[in-house]
Design a protein around this motif. Structure first.
Motif, short mmCIF file in Angstrom:
data_model
loop_
_atom_site.label_atom_id
_atom_site.label_comp_id
_atom_site.label_asym_id
_atom_site.label_seq_id
_atom_site.Cartn_x
_atom_site.Cartn_y
_atom_site.Cartn_z
N SER A 70 -6.16 1.79 -7.13
CA SER A 70 -5.17 0.52 -7.33
C SER A 70 -4.17 0.80 -8.44
O SER A 70 -2.87 0.72 -8.55
CB SER A 70 -5.74 -0.24 -6.81
N SER A 83 -2.97 -0.51 -3.36
CA SER A 83 -1.93 -0.87 -4.21
C SER A 83 -2.74 -1.39 -5.25
O SER A 83 -4.31 -1.95 -5.09
CB SER A 83 -1.40 -2.01 -3.12
N LYS A 112 0.85 -1.24 0.09
CA LYS A 112 -0.21 0.17 -0.08
C LYS A 112 0.94 1.66 0.26
O LYS A 112 1.63 1.03 0.48
CB LYS A 112 -0.65 -0.27 1.16
#
Length: 258
Positions: A172, A117, A111
């Protein structure tokens, strides 16, 4: 009856790999849920038992270390279905225990400062879209789309119903792609106002606005998505349908995740 010889040639191995082709995304998803990448990043080289001891929730299965060891071994093994290992495995110098640590590709599953992420994208694609491909033969023969056949409604309805999860998936990918794009591309330098079509909550535009202090951004997406848009002093959120009209701007930006 026709018989086919079983051999260990490259073609046979490739054919066998199709039977396990889906293990990679599910293995990654399990590792993400167990916080494996974050734990290894924080503590360094660990065994499966040590990772179990550091899990965010209690473990009641006595076989958990052995099962996790199999998962970690898969993530550290190179194969036709897993061509890019995420972990490295080595034998402990003081025992027969296998220790695992992160390889460079695993950084994309850690992350960032905003808590996202690329792992979110992997998880959401597995959860929401994988089953649509089971209808590929019917799509070819009968028309329509796999999403409608699997879920019984249009993808726009599904997006509205699962907005928070899909927003996390989009964020992400943005977290990984935008820094690389902005390092390689300077085409926004002379733009006054930029509209991001399908910009989700505006996370992508914020990356661009932070690099170009004189730029103004318009985040354009479906109304139910922009209502939870990110806040930025030079960012405006507009809801609508891109097939009907898009807001006026000096340039249009659209990022497609495939």
């Amino acid at each position: 009856m026709t018989t086919f010889p079983v051999s260990e040639n490259a073609e046979w191995v490739s054919v066998l790999s199709y039977t396990t082709a889906l293990t990679a995304p599910f293995a990654i998803q399990a590792a993400l849920k167990l916080n494996v990448f974050e734990i290894l990043n924080r503590h360094g080289q660990l065994s499966a038992q040590q990772i179990i001891d550091l899990l965010p929730r209690p473990c009641t299965n006595p076989h958990a270390p052995a099962l996790l060891d199999r998962l970690l071994h898969h993530l550290s093994s190179k194969s036709p279905t897993f061509p890019c290992p995420l972990l490295t495995a080595s034998l402990s110098p003081t025992s027969s225990v296998i220790l695992y640590s992160l390889l460079p590709p695993s950084q994309y599953f850690l992350k960032d400062a905003n808590g996202v992420s690329v792992g979110e994208c992997v998880s959401q694609q597995v959860l929401h879209f994988l089953d649509t491909f089971r209808h590929l033969d019917a799509v070819i023969l009968d028309g329509g789309d796999g999403f409608q056949k699997e879920f019984g409604h249009h993808i726009s309805h599904h997006i509205a119903e699962h907005t928070p999860k899909l927003v996390a998936a989009m964020a992400s990918m943005t977290a990984v792609l935008m820094p690389q794009l902005l390092d390689a591309y300077d085409g926004f330098a002379d733009v006054g106002t930029l509209v991001d079509v399908g910009g989700c909550t505006g996370y992508t535009l914020i990356h661009i606005l932070d690099k170009y202090p004189d730029l103004k951004g318009i985040n354009f997406d479906q109304p139910q998505i922009v209502t939870s848009g990110a806040i930025h002093p030079r960012l405006t959120h507009v809801g609508g349908n891109m097939l009907e009209a898009i807001p006026q701007a000096d340039a249009v930006f659209m990022m497609v995740n495939i």
